[in-house]
Design an enzyme around this catalytic site. Structure first.
Site, PDB file in Angstrom:
ATOM      1  N   VAL A  46      -1.804  -5.600  14.342  1.00 31.58           N
ATOM      2  CA  VAL A  46      -2.462  -6.977  14.365  1.00 31.58           C
ATOM      3  C   VAL A  46      -3.287  -6.872  15.700  1.00 31.58           C
ATOM      4  O   VAL A  46      -2.593  -6.160  16.877  1.00 31.58           O
ATOM      5  CB  VAL A  46      -1.540  -8.068  14.425  1.00 31.58           C
ATOM      6  CG1 VAL A  46      -2.051  -9.525  14.694  1.00 31.58           C
ATOM      7  CG2 VAL A  46      -0.491  -8.196  13.275  1.00 31.58           C
ATOM      8  N   GLU A  49      -8.928  -6.434   7.503  1.00 37.42           N
ATOM      9  CA  GLU A  49      -9.872  -5.198   7.049  1.00 37.42           C
ATOM     10  C   GLU A  49      -9.111  -4.031   7.061  1.00 37.42           C
ATOM     11  O   GLU A  49      -8.133  -3.452   7.651  1.00 37.42           O
ATOM     12  CB  GLU A  49     -10.617  -4.734   8.542  1.00 37.42           C
ATOM     13  CG  GLU A  49     -11.702  -3.824   8.426  1.00 37.42           C
ATOM     14  CD  GLU A  49     -12.486  -3.283   9.596  1.00 37.42           C
ATOM     15  OE1 GLU A  49     -13.694  -3.792   9.670  1.00 37.42           O
ATOM     16  OE2 GLU A  49     -11.831  -2.923  10.322  1.00 37.42           O
ATOM     17  N   LEU A  82       0.786  -1.311  -0.028  1.00 38.10           N
ATOM     18  CA  LEU A  82      -0.076   0.076   0.060  1.00 38.10           C
ATOM     19  C   LEU A  82       0.892   1.106  -0.050  1.00 38.10           C
ATOM     20  O   LEU A  82       0.534   2.340  -0.543  1.00 38.10           O
ATOM     21  CB  LEU A  82      -0.756   0.058   1.188  1.00 38.10           C
ATOM     22  CG  LEU A  82      -1.948  -1.129   1.238  1.00 38.10           C
ATOM     23  CD1 LEU A  82      -2.894  -1.217   2.455  1.00 38.10           C
ATOM     24  CD2 LEU A  82      -2.887  -1.094   0.030  1.00 38.10           C
ATOM     25  N   ARG A 118     -17.879  -1.841   3.194  1.00 36.68           N
ATOM     26  CA  ARG A 118     -18.967  -0.911   3.998  1.00 36.68           C
ATOM     27  C   ARG A 118     -18.776   0.613   3.893  1.00 36.68           C
ATOM     28  O   ARG A 118     -17.505   0.982   4.346  1.00 36.68           O
ATOM     29  CB  ARG A 118     -18.837  -1.486   5.306  1.00 36.68           C
ATOM     30  CG  ARG A 118     -19.474  -2.796   5.494  1.00 36.68           C
ATOM     31  CD  ARG A 118     -19.778  -3.497   7.084  1.00 36.68           C
ATOM     32  NE  ARG A 118     -18.439  -3.603   7.735  1.00 36.68           N
ATOM     33  CZ  ARG A 118     -17.896  -4.957   7.775  1.00 36.68           C
ATOM     34  NH1 ARG A 118     -18.606  -5.705   6.916  1.00 36.68           N
ATOM     35  NH2 ARG A 118     -16.890  -5.028   8.223  1.00 36.68           N
ATOM     36  N   ALA A 159     -11.815   9.719  14.734  1.00 37.49           N
ATOM     37  CA  ALA A 159     -11.811   8.182  15.225  1.00 37.49           C
ATOM     38  C   ALA A 159     -11.046   7.978  16.380  1.00 37.49           C
ATOM     39  O   ALA A 159     -11.352   7.327  17.454  1.00 37.49           O
ATOM     40  CB  ALA A 159     -11.975   7.505  14.015  1.00 37.49           C
TER      41      ALA A 159
HETATM   42  P1  0O2 Z   1      -9.649  -1.490  16.997  1.00 42.67           P
HETATM   43  O1  0O2 Z   1      -8.700  -2.374  16.403  1.00 42.67           O
HETATM   44  O2  0O2 Z   1      -9.891  -1.101  18.488  1.00 42.67           O
HETATM   45  O3  0O2 Z   1     -10.104  -0.294  16.105  1.00 42.67           O
HETATM   46  P2  0O2 Z   1     -17.765  -4.050  15.632  1.00 42.67           P
HETATM   47  O4  0O2 Z   1     -16.192  -4.317  15.865  1.00 42.67           O
HETATM   48  O5  0O2 Z   1     -18.795  -5.037  16.156  1.00 42.67           O
HETATM   49  O6  0O2 Z   1     -18.145  -2.497  15.886  1.00 42.67           O
HETATM   50  P3  0O2 Z   1     -17.817  -5.233  12.834  1.00 42.67           P
HETATM   51  O7  0O2 Z   1     -19.166  -5.085  11.935  1.00 42.67           O
HETATM   52  O8  0O2 Z   1     -16.904  -6.247  13.270  1.00 42.67           O
HETATM   53  O9  0O2 Z   1     -18.086  -4.132  14.050  1.00 42.67           O
HETATM   54  O10 0O2 Z   1     -16.847  -4.154  11.846  1.00 42.67           O
HETATM   55  P4  0O2 Z   1     -17.049  -2.483  11.545  1.00 42.67           P
HETATM   56  O11 0O2 Z   1     -18.003  -1.866  12.292  1.00 42.67           O
HETATM   57  O12 0O2 Z   1     -17.244  -2.330  10.042  1.00 42.67           O
HETATM   58  O13 0O2 Z   1     -15.612  -2.009  12.007  1.00 42.67           O
HETATM   59  C1  0O2 Z   1     -15.290  -2.014  13.195  1.00 42.67           C
HETATM   60  C2  0O2 Z   1     -13.975  -1.131  13.446  1.00 42.67           C
HETATM   61  O14 0O2 Z   1     -14.414  -0.006  12.852  1.00 42.67           O
HETATM   62  C3  0O2 Z   1     -13.453  -0.885  14.886  1.00 42.67           C
HETATM   63  O15 0O2 Z   1     -12.889  -1.837  15.251  1.00 42.67           O
HETATM   64  C4  0O2 Z   1     -13.048   0.483  14.838  1.00 42.67           C
HETATM   65  O16 0O2 Z   1     -11.682   0.589  14.488  1.00 42.67           O
HETATM   66  C5  0O2 Z   1     -13.815   1.103  13.907  1.00 42.67           C
HETATM   67  N1  0O2 Z   1     -15.195   1.568  14.284  1.00 42.67           N
HETATM   68  C6  0O2 Z   1     -16.389   1.381  13.988  1.00 42.67           C
HETATM   69  N2  0O2 Z   1     -17.160   2.376  14.642  1.00 42.67           N
HETATM   70  C7  0O2 Z   1     -16.557   2.883  15.391  1.00 42.67           C
HETATM   71  C8  0O2 Z   1     -16.777   4.117  16.202  1.00 42.67           C
HETATM   72  O17 0O2 Z   1     -18.096   4.445  16.503  1.00 42.67           O
HETATM   73  N3  0O2 Z   1     -15.689   4.747  16.803  1.00 42.67           N
HETATM   74  C9  0O2 Z   1     -14.662   4.391  16.376  1.00 42.67           C
HETATM   75  N4  0O2 Z   1     -13.549   5.279  16.988  1.00 42.67           N
HETATM   76  N5  0O2 Z   1     -14.093   3.328  15.594  1.00 42.67           N
HETATM   77  C10 0O2 Z   1     -15.020   2.692  14.948  1.00 42.67           C
HETATM   78  P5  0O2 Z   1     -12.658  -2.304  16.742  1.00 42.67           P
HETATM   79  O18 0O2 Z   1     -13.153  -3.743  16.926  1.00 42.67           O
HETATM   80  O19 0O2 Z   1     -13.345  -1.196  17.651  1.00 42.67           O
HETATM   81  O20 0O2 Z   1     -11.154  -2.433  16.854  1.00 42.67           O
END
Ligand code: 0O2
Ligand code: 0O2
Length: 206
Positions: free
Chosen positions: A31, A124, A8, A90, A136
């Site tokens: 990771v 992802e 990338l 998404r 974020a």
């Molecule tokens: P990390 O590594 O701490 O960032 P879910 O994980 O259940 O919320 P899903 O369907 O697995 O949802 O995936 P989604 O919603 O497409 O993507 C999840 C990731 O997007 C999160 O990872 C965040 O990095 C980011 N994200 C999604 N919603 C928000 C939000 O409201 N605020 C912020 N700051 N980031 C968000 P993780 O799991 O939090 O891991």
């Protein structure tokens, strides 16, 4: 993860080598830490046997862009690549999350050559502007303090801040051409239109 980051970041380099403004500002990757994997397994009822298929963000990459338009250009470039397969997309830019979160998420399947043979991993990729990343990052750090249960006032403030960040992105998009010309002048000492035929030929040959 390292392999994907190199690829990338290589996309950014290719634009720079052509004296073009890259749609990618910078790339980061992580990771997922084991504690976060375990927490998500419990929250999402994911079994250990299904972990590799059901948790798509154990490997996570982030691509930061200057403008919203760049995000869609990057997504198009990723769609054209033959070294990875896009499984899901998404668009949380046009469908922002209730929190105010905006980004474009792509789940890719990427073949890794192991000594034991080929292994297809999921990763992802979050593509976002610098303003979306700013919001974020801050919201994410507040999440640690409040465990997602923000007081109502704070939640409303964060939503307003997300809208302000998006307004900034929209304003910047509107003056994008001006900014791009200024950036080109800063990097190469002249506007893209002022380049001589000879310079353009050299770039084409690179
Ligand atoms: P990390 O590594 O701490 O960032 P879910 O994980 O259940 O919320 P899903 O369907 O697995 O949802 O995936 P989604 O919603 O497409 O993507 C999840 C990731 O997007 C999160 O990872 C965040 O990095 C980011 N994200 C999604 N919603 C928000 C939000 O409201 N605020 C912020 N700051 N980031 C968000 P993780 O799991 O939090 O891991
Ligand atoms: P440079 O020359 O420092 O810009 P690595 O794989 O070792 O290169 P690592 O340890 O995985 O990097 O870290 P991470 O967090 O994945 O990515 C860090 C890269 O993102 C570094 O670039 C940082 O400079 C860049 N970066 C992080 N935050 C920002 C930011 O806010 N603005 C900008 N412009 N860049 C940022 P490089 O590739 O190491 O090179």
């Amino acid at each position: 993860m390292d392999e994907l980051k190199v690829k990338l970041r290589g996309m950014r380099k290719q634009f720079q080598n052509q004296n073009q403004r890259p749609p990618i500002e910078f790339v980061t990757g992580r990771v997922k830490p084991v504690a976060s994997i375990k927490e998500k397994m419990t929250r999402r009822h994911v079994s250990e046997e299904r972990l590799e298929q059901d948790m798509q963000d154990i490997a996570g990459l982030r691509i930061m862009c200057q403008f919203v338009e760049d995000i869609y250009q990057v997504v198009d470039l990723l769609r054209k690549r033959s070294d990875m397969t896009i499984l899901e997309e998404r668009d949380y830019i046009h469908n922002e999350k209730p929190s105010g979160y905006r980004s474009y998420h792509i789940v890719i399947e990427y073949p890794v050559q192991m000594v034991t043979g080929e292994k297809r991993i999921l990763a992802e990729v979050q593509v976002r502007t610098l303003a979306m990343n700013f919001w974020a990052t801050i919201e994410h750090s507040l999440n640690y303090k409040y465990q997602g249960a923000f007081p109502e006032e704070l939640s409303a403030r964060l939503q307003r801040a997300a809208e302000a960040a998006f307004k900034l992105d929209t304003e910047m998009s509107e003056i994008r051409e001006e900014i791009q010309e200024a950036q080109h002048l800063f990097s190469y000492g002249k506007a893209p239109t002022e380049r001589t035929d000879d310079e353009s030929k050299k770039d084409d040959q690179r």
